[in-house]
Design an enzyme around this catalytic site. Structure first.
Site, short mmCIF file in Angstrom:
data_model
loop_
_atom_site.label_atom_id
_atom_site.label_comp_id
_atom_site.label_asym_id
_atom_site.label_seq_id
_atom_site.Cartn_x
_atom_site.Cartn_y
_atom_site.Cartn_z
CG HIS A 176 -0.27 0.05 2.53
ND1 HIS A 176 -0.16 -1.03 3.37
CD2 HIS A 176 0.35 1.07 3.16
CE1 HIS A 176 0.51 -0.68 4.46
NE2 HIS A 176 0.83 0.59 4.35
P1 TYD Z 1 -1.91 -3.92 7.92
O1 TYD Z 1 -2.29 -2.58 7.40
O2 TYD Z 1 -2.39 -5.13 7.20
O3 TYD Z 1 -0.34 -4.00 8.07
P2 TYD Z 1 0.78 -4.02 6.91
O4 TYD Z 1 0.24 -3.26 5.75
O5 TYD Z 1 1.93 -3.34 7.55
O6 TYD Z 1 1.06 -5.44 6.58
O7 TYD Z 1 -2.39 -3.99 9.44
C1 TYD Z 1 -2.64 -5.21 10.11
C2 TYD Z 1 -3.77 -5.00 11.12
O8 TYD Z 1 -3.39 -4.11 12.15
C3 TYD Z 1 -5.02 -4.45 10.50
O9 TYD Z 1 -6.13 -5.14 11.07
C4 TYD Z 1 -5.06 -3.00 10.94
C5 TYD Z 1 -4.32 -3.03 12.24
N1 TYD Z 1 -3.57 -1.80 12.52
C6 TYD Z 1 -3.99 -0.97 13.55
O10 TYD Z 1 -5.00 -1.21 14.23
N2 TYD Z 1 -3.27 0.16 13.81
C7 TYD Z 1 -2.16 0.48 13.10
O11 TYD Z 1 -1.52 1.51 13.39
C8 TYD Z 1 -1.75 -0.39 12.03
C9 TYD Z 1 -0.53 -0.08 11.20
C10 TYD Z 1 -2.48 -1.52 11.78
#
Ligand code: TYD
Length: 134
Positions: A49
């Site tokens: 992303h």
């Molecule tokens: P995700 O966006 O999939 O992480 P990445 O893109 O880094 O692999 O996030 C994983 C999960 O964590 C998703 O359910 C959203 C949650 N999350 C939060 O609640 N707060 C945050 O600051 C972040 C980065 C993720």
């Protein structure tokens, strides 16, 4: 694409090392959120992303991983393997995190609170947004 890697100053003495990060001084923004990834399974690629506004600094404080940055024109792979190095990731930058060692802890310092509406999760939408921007 200009890759901005910060090398933080460890306060080392005969007891070991300590790195302190202060907003504005060591980090180019006010830190509103800190999160970290650990226990990442073998072969996993995270991220996929970009963000409309968010700026981040990524620090692999233990173990190692790699970051693929893509500004829509160019892609670069940056290894993170030192607890005193921070990779700056601006807004409008597609990122993928991969090649995590089993012991990797990837800490992220973020300029904004979590906001799902700030994410661009569709690669074609990302390419459109950066081409409109110029
Ligand atoms: P995700 O966006 O999939 O992480 P990445 O893109 O880094 O692999 O996030 C994983 C999960 O964590 C998703 O359910 C959203 C949650 N999350 C939060 O609640 N707060 C945050 O600051 C972040 C980065 C993720």
């Amino acid at each position: 694409m200009q890759v901005v890697k910060y090398v933080f100053q460890p306060h080392g003495d005969d007891r070991g090392q300590l790195v302190a990060l202060e907003e504005i001084k060591d980090i180019p923004f006010k830190i509103k959120r800190v999160y970290y990834m650990y226990d990442t399974k073998e072969g996993v690629v995270r991220g996929y992303h970009a963000h409309k506004n968010l700026q981040q600094i990524l620090v692999c404080i233990h173990g190692s991983c790699k970051i693929r940055l893509d500004d829509g024109k160019e892609k670069k792979i940056i290894p993170l393997e030192k607890p005193y190095e921070g990779l700056y990731v601006s807004n409008n930058m597609w990122r993928e995190m991969f090649d995590f060692s089993p012991d990797a802890v990837l800490m992220v310092l973020a300029s904004e609170l979590y906001d799902e509406s700030d994410y661009i999760r569709d690669y074609d939408e990302f390419l459109k947004s950066v081409s409109i921007e110029g």
